[in-house]
Scaffold this motif. Structure first.
Motif, PDB file in Angstrom:
ATOM      1  N   ILE A  31       8.048  34.790  10.732  1.00  0.00           N
ATOM      2  CA  ILE A  31       7.917  35.409   9.118  1.00  0.00           C
ATOM      3  C   ILE A  31       7.115  36.460   9.212  1.00  0.00           C
ATOM      4  CG2 ILE A  31       8.202  34.650   6.975  1.00  0.00           C
ATOM      5  CD1 ILE A  31       8.758  31.560   7.501  1.00  0.00           C
ATOM      6  N   ASN A  32       7.496  37.227   8.650  1.00  0.00           N
ATOM      7  CA  ASN A  32       6.311  38.782   8.604  1.00  0.00           C
ATOM      8  C   ASN A  32       6.201  39.339   7.012  1.00  0.00           C
ATOM      9  OD1 ASN A  32       5.280  40.698   9.313  1.00  0.00           O
ATOM     10  ND2 ASN A  32       6.666  42.038   9.288  1.00  0.00           N
ATOM     11  N   CYS A  33       5.768  38.737   6.877  1.00  0.00           N
ATOM     12  CA  CYS A  33       4.991  38.903   4.885  1.00  0.00           C
ATOM     13  C   CYS A  33       4.629  39.816   5.219  1.00  0.00           C
ATOM     14  CB  CYS A  33       4.673  37.665   4.060  1.00  0.00           C
ATOM     15  SG  CYS A  33       5.357  36.290   4.825  1.00  0.00           S
ATOM     16  N   ALA A  34       3.827  40.122   6.515  1.00  0.00           N
ATOM     17  CA  ALA A  34       2.943  41.536   5.917  1.00  0.00           C
ATOM     18  C   ALA A  34       2.903  42.774   6.328  1.00  0.00           C
ATOM     19  CB  ALA A  34       2.353  41.818   7.666  1.00  0.00           C
ATOM     20  N   ALA A  35       2.923  43.518   5.194  1.00  0.00           N
ATOM     21  CA  ALA A  35       2.941  44.894   4.476  1.00  0.00           C
ATOM     22  C   ALA A  35       2.815  45.491   3.675  1.00  0.00           C
ATOM     23  CB  ALA A  35       4.959  45.007   3.864  1.00  0.00           C
ATOM     24  N   TYR A  36       2.593  46.748   4.020  1.00  0.00           N
ATOM     25  CA  TYR A  36       1.466  47.970   2.936  1.00  0.00           C
ATOM     26  C   TYR A  36       2.864  47.799   1.405  1.00  0.00           C
ATOM     27  CZ  TYR A  36      -1.025  52.033   1.086  1.00  0.00           C
ATOM     28  OH  TYR A  36      -1.348  52.523   0.098  1.00  0.00           O
ATOM     29  N   THR A  37       2.015  47.689   0.440  1.00  0.00           N
ATOM     30  CA  THR A  37       2.709  47.662  -0.622  1.00  0.00           C
ATOM     31  C   THR A  37       2.808  48.549  -2.097  1.00  0.00           C
ATOM     32  OG1 THR A  37       1.888  45.487  -1.162  1.00  0.00           O
ATOM     33  CG2 THR A  37       4.053  45.285  -0.071  1.00  0.00           C
ATOM     34  N   ALA A  38       0.878  49.335  -1.726  1.00  0.00           N
ATOM     35  CA  ALA A  38       0.397  49.924  -2.826  1.00  0.00           C
ATOM     36  C   ALA A  38       1.530  50.740  -2.966  1.00  0.00           C
ATOM     37  CB  ALA A  38      -1.108  49.700  -2.684  1.00  0.00           C
ATOM     38  N   GLY A  96      -2.206  35.403   4.155  1.00  0.00           N
ATOM     39  CA  GLY A  96      -3.077  36.093   3.662  1.00  0.00           C
ATOM     40  C   GLY A  96      -2.555  36.444   1.976  1.00  0.00           C
ATOM     41  N   GLY A  97      -0.903  37.088   1.780  1.00  0.00           N
ATOM     42  CA  GLY A  97      -0.341  37.333   0.600  1.00  0.00           C
ATOM     43  C   GLY A  97       0.779  36.682  -0.415  1.00  0.00           C
ATOM     44  N   GLN A  98       0.487  37.116  -1.413  1.00  0.00           N
ATOM     45  CA  GLN A  98       1.180  36.359  -1.997  1.00  0.00           C
ATOM     46  C   GLN A  98       2.756  35.534  -1.993  1.00  0.00           C
ATOM     47  OE1 GLN A  98       3.352  36.499  -6.477  1.00  0.00           O
ATOM     48  NE2 GLN A  98       3.783  38.299  -5.331  1.00  0.00           N
ATOM     49  N   LEU A  99       3.164  35.910  -0.616  1.00  0.00           N
ATOM     50  CA  LEU A  99       4.904  35.401  -0.438  1.00  0.00           C
ATOM     51  C   LEU A  99       4.050  33.994   0.601  1.00  0.00           C
ATOM     52  CD1 LEU A  99       7.114  34.637   0.141  1.00  0.00           C
ATOM     53  CD2 LEU A  99       7.453  36.874   1.499  1.00  0.00           C
ATOM     54  N   GLY A 100       2.690  34.359   1.471  1.00  0.00           N
ATOM     55  CA  GLY A 100       2.175  33.905   3.036  1.00  0.00           C
ATOM     56  C   GLY A 100       1.690  32.597   1.978  1.00  0.00           C
ATOM     57  N   GLN A 101       0.919  32.419   0.666  1.00  0.00           N
ATOM     58  CA  GLN A 101       0.206  31.620   0.217  1.00  0.00           C
ATOM     59  C   GLN A 101       1.473  30.099  -0.554  1.00  0.00           C
ATOM     60  OE1 GLN A 101      -3.181  32.225  -2.143  1.00  0.00           O
ATOM     61  NE2 GLN A 101      -2.582  34.213  -1.789  1.00  0.00           N
ATOM     62  N   LEU A 153       8.987  40.654  -6.997  1.00  0.00           N
ATOM     63  CA  LEU A 153       7.976  39.656  -6.547  1.00  0.00           C
ATOM     64  C   LEU A 153       6.773  39.136  -7.911  1.00  0.00           C
ATOM     65  CD1 LEU A 153       9.817  38.287  -4.359  1.00  0.00           C
ATOM     66  CD2 LEU A 153       7.875  38.848  -3.309  1.00  0.00           C
ATOM     67  N   TYR A 154       6.371  37.967  -7.488  1.00  0.00           N
ATOM     68  CA  TYR A 154       5.564  37.062  -9.223  1.00  0.00           C
ATOM     69  C   TYR A 154       5.320  35.824  -8.546  1.00  0.00           C
ATOM     70  CZ  TYR A 154       8.850  34.886 -11.852  1.00  0.00           C
ATOM     71  OH  TYR A 154       9.575  33.794 -11.820  1.00  0.00           O
ATOM     72  N   SER A 155       4.366  35.392  -8.885  1.00  0.00           N
ATOM     73  CA  SER A 155       4.212  33.251  -8.746  1.00  0.00           C
ATOM     74  C   SER A 155       2.526  33.364  -9.154  1.00  0.00           C
ATOM     75  CB  SER A 155       3.965  33.679  -6.724  1.00  0.00           C
ATOM     76  OG  SER A 155       2.520  34.138  -6.074  1.00  0.00           O
ATOM     77  N   GLU A 156       2.590  31.985  -8.763  1.00  0.00           N
ATOM     78  CA  GLU A 156       0.920  32.083  -9.148  1.00  0.00           C
ATOM     79  C   GLU A 156      -0.485  32.482  -8.762  1.00  0.00           C
ATOM     80  OE1 GLU A 156       3.121  28.159  -8.501  1.00  0.00           O
ATOM     81  OE2 GLU A 156       3.874  30.198  -8.932  1.00  0.00           O
ATOM     82  N   TYR A 157       0.503  33.033  -7.051  1.00  0.00           N
ATOM     83  CA  TYR A 157      -0.660  33.828  -6.468  1.00  0.00           C
ATOM     84  C   TYR A 157      -0.985  35.063  -6.920  1.00  0.00           C
ATOM     85  CZ  TYR A 157       0.516  28.727  -4.620  1.00  0.00           C
ATOM     86  OH  TYR A 157       0.555  27.406  -4.392  1.00  0.00           O
ATOM     87  N   ALA A 158      -2.005  35.616  -5.801  1.00  0.00           N
ATOM     88  CA  ALA A 158      -2.389  36.545  -5.597  1.00  0.00           C
ATOM     89  C   ALA A 158      -2.257  37.667  -7.192  1.00  0.00           C
ATOM     90  CB  ALA A 158      -1.247  37.325  -4.973  1.00  0.00           C
ATOM     91  N   ASN A 159      -1.856  38.768  -6.710  1.00  0.00           N
ATOM     92  CA  ASN A 159      -1.596  40.338  -8.269  1.00  0.00           C
ATOM     93  C   ASN A 159      -0.420  39.863  -8.519  1.00  0.00           C
ATOM     94  OD1 ASN A 159      -4.675  40.229  -8.304  1.00  0.00           O
ATOM     95  ND2 ASN A 159      -4.865  41.620  -7.213  1.00  0.00           N
ATOM     96  N   ASN A 160       0.049  39.612  -8.941  1.00  0.00           N
ATOM     97  CA  ASN A 160       2.099  40.503  -9.544  1.00  0.00           C
ATOM     98  C   ASN A 160       1.537  40.775 -10.737  1.00  0.00           C
ATOM     99  OD1 ASN A 160       2.464  37.289 -10.865  1.00  0.00           O
ATOM    100  ND2 ASN A 160       1.620  36.956  -8.735  1.00  0.00           N
ATOM    101  N   PHE A 161       2.661  41.820 -11.491  1.00  0.00           N
ATOM    102  CA  PHE A 161       3.101  41.335 -13.307  1.00  0.00           C
ATOM    103  C   PHE A 161       2.592  40.242 -13.134  1.00  0.00           C
ATOM    104  CE2 PHE A 161       6.028  42.037 -16.655  1.00  0.00           C
ATOM    105  CZ  PHE A 161       5.595  43.742 -16.626  1.00  0.00           C
ATOM    106  N   VAL A 162       3.334  39.589 -13.609  1.00  0.00           N
ATOM    107  CA  VAL A 162       3.295  37.887 -15.094  1.00  0.00           C
ATOM    108  C   VAL A 162       1.256  37.750 -14.890  1.00  0.00           C
ATOM    109  CG1 VAL A 162       3.964  35.770 -14.725  1.00  0.00           C
ATOM    110  CG2 VAL A 162       5.386  36.698 -13.533  1.00  0.00           C
TER     111      VAL A 162
END
Length: 286
Positions: free
Chosen positions: A58-65, A10-15, A153-162
Motif C-alpha cells: 500500500i503506497n501512502c507516500a506522497a508529496y502533498t503540499a 508515518g503519514g495520516q493514511l498510514g496511521q 482526506l482528514y482523520s484524527e491523525y496528522a494535520n488536516n482541515f478538520v
C-alpha cells in the motif's frame, strides 16, 4: 491475503491503516520507518522486499503540499512520479500487488458533473500533474495495480482541515472560508477499511478507482459542519476563492463518481457528515 507492506506509514493514511489493521485483527502487516522504505531509493526498496516478501504493497507516500509544489517542482515530481515508478518496478520484480493512493486533483474540475475514471484527467497544478504522471508510470509497468483517487482526506491523525478548523475555531470569533470550491471530504479511516476490503477480495479487477465519502459540499459548509457537530461557537463567512489567492489553482468542482468501486467490491460508502461525526467523537475522546 498474504503479507501487506505499508509505504509512507508515518503519514495520516498510514496511521489510519495501523488503527484499522488492529481493529480488524490483521497481523500480517508491516509498517517500516521511512529510513527503510524510502521510495526514492530502489536499492533500499529491494532489500526491504527481499526481507518482507509482501503479497500486497500500500503506497501512502506522497508529496502533498499543494501550494509548495508550485515552487518545489523537482521534489514533487521525484516523490509522486519517480517514487511511484520505482515502487511499481520492485513490486513487479517480487510479484506483489500495489495499491496506490492518488487524488481528485488530476482533474481540471471546470464542469459540474460527477467525475468518472474514464473522464480525461487534466491537472491544473503541479501536485495534480505529478500525481497523474505517477499513475501513468505505475500503469505502464505493473499490471497488478489498484490506483485509488481520493479527495479532501482528514482523520484524527496528522494535520488536516478538520483539526485546523478546530484549532482556529477555539482561538477566533470569526473565520472566512472558501465557498466556491466543491468536492467531498473523505474520512481516512473509511479509506483504510476500503483498502483492506480490496485486498481481502483477492480481485484481479486491476485499474483506477474513485473513492471518497458520499455527498457533496464546499469547504465553507464543511467548516460549518465541523463547528456545528463539535459545538464550537464561531462565525463562518463564505468567501470566493479569488478572495484568498493561493500559489496553486484548485479544481472548482471535483466530486467523483464512485459507481465502479461500489459495484466491483460490493461496498456501501458512508455519507461524509456521518463519518465526520465519528472522527470528531474520536478527537473528543483522545
Amino acid at each position: 491475503m498474504g503479507k501487506i507492506l505499508v509505504i509512507g506509514a508515518g503519514g495520516q493514511l498510514g496511521q489510519c491503516l495501523k488503527t484499522v489493521a488492529s481493529r480488524r485483527g490483521i497481523t500480517e502487516i508491516v509498517f517500516p520507518a521511512e529510513a527503510e522504505a524510502n521510495i526514492l531509493n530502489p536499492e533500499l526498496l529491494a532489500v526491504l522486499f527481499e526481507r518482507e516478501k509482501p503479497a500486497y504493497v500500500i503506497n501512502c507516500a506522497a508529496y502533498t503540499a499543494v501550494d509548495k509544489a508550485e515552487e518545489e517542482k523537482d521534489l514533487a515530481k521525484a516523490v509522486n512520479e519517480t517514487g511511484a515508478q520505482y515502487l511499481a518496478e520492485v513490486c513487479k520484480a517480487h510479484g506483489a500487488g500495489l495499491i496506490h493512493i492518488s487524488t481528485d486533483f488530476v482533474f481540471e474540475g471546470d464542469v459540474v458533473k460527477l467525475l468518472s475514471e474514464n473522464d480525461v484527467a487534466k491537472p491544473i497544478n503541479v501536485y495534480g500533474a505529478t500525481k497523474l504522471d505517477g499513475e501513468k508510470a505505475i500503469i505502464s509497468i505493473l499490471e497488478q495495480h489498484f490506483i485509488i483517487r481520493t479527495s479532501w482526506l482528514y482523520s484524527e491523525y496528522a494535520n488536516n482541515f478538520v483539526k485546523t478548523m478546530l484549532k482556529l475555531g477555539a482561538d477566533r470569533d470569526e473565520l472566512n472560508i472558501i465557498a466556491d470550491q466543491v468536492g467531498t471530504p473523505t474520512y481516512a479511516i473509511d479509506l483504510a477499511n476500503v483498502i483492506f476490503d480490496i485486498i481481502a477480495a483477492e480481485s484481479k479487477a486491476y485499474g483506477v478507482y474513485h473513492y471518497s465519502n458520499e455527498g457533496v459540499t464546499s469547504w465553507f459548509d464543511f467548516a460549518k459542519a465541523i463547528f456545528e457537530i463539535s459545538e464550537t461557537k464561531v462565525r463562518v463567512n463564505p468567501i470566493p476563492g479569488s478572495a484568498y489567492p493561493t500559489k496553486a489553482i484548485r479544481p472548482p468542482f471535483s466530486v467523483m463518481d464512485k459507481t465502479k468501486i461500489k459495484t466491483t467490491f460490493n461496498l456501501s460508502i458512508p455519507y461524509w457528515r456521518d463519518s465526520l461525526v465519528k472522527c470528531l467523537d474520536q478527537l473528543k475522546n483522545h
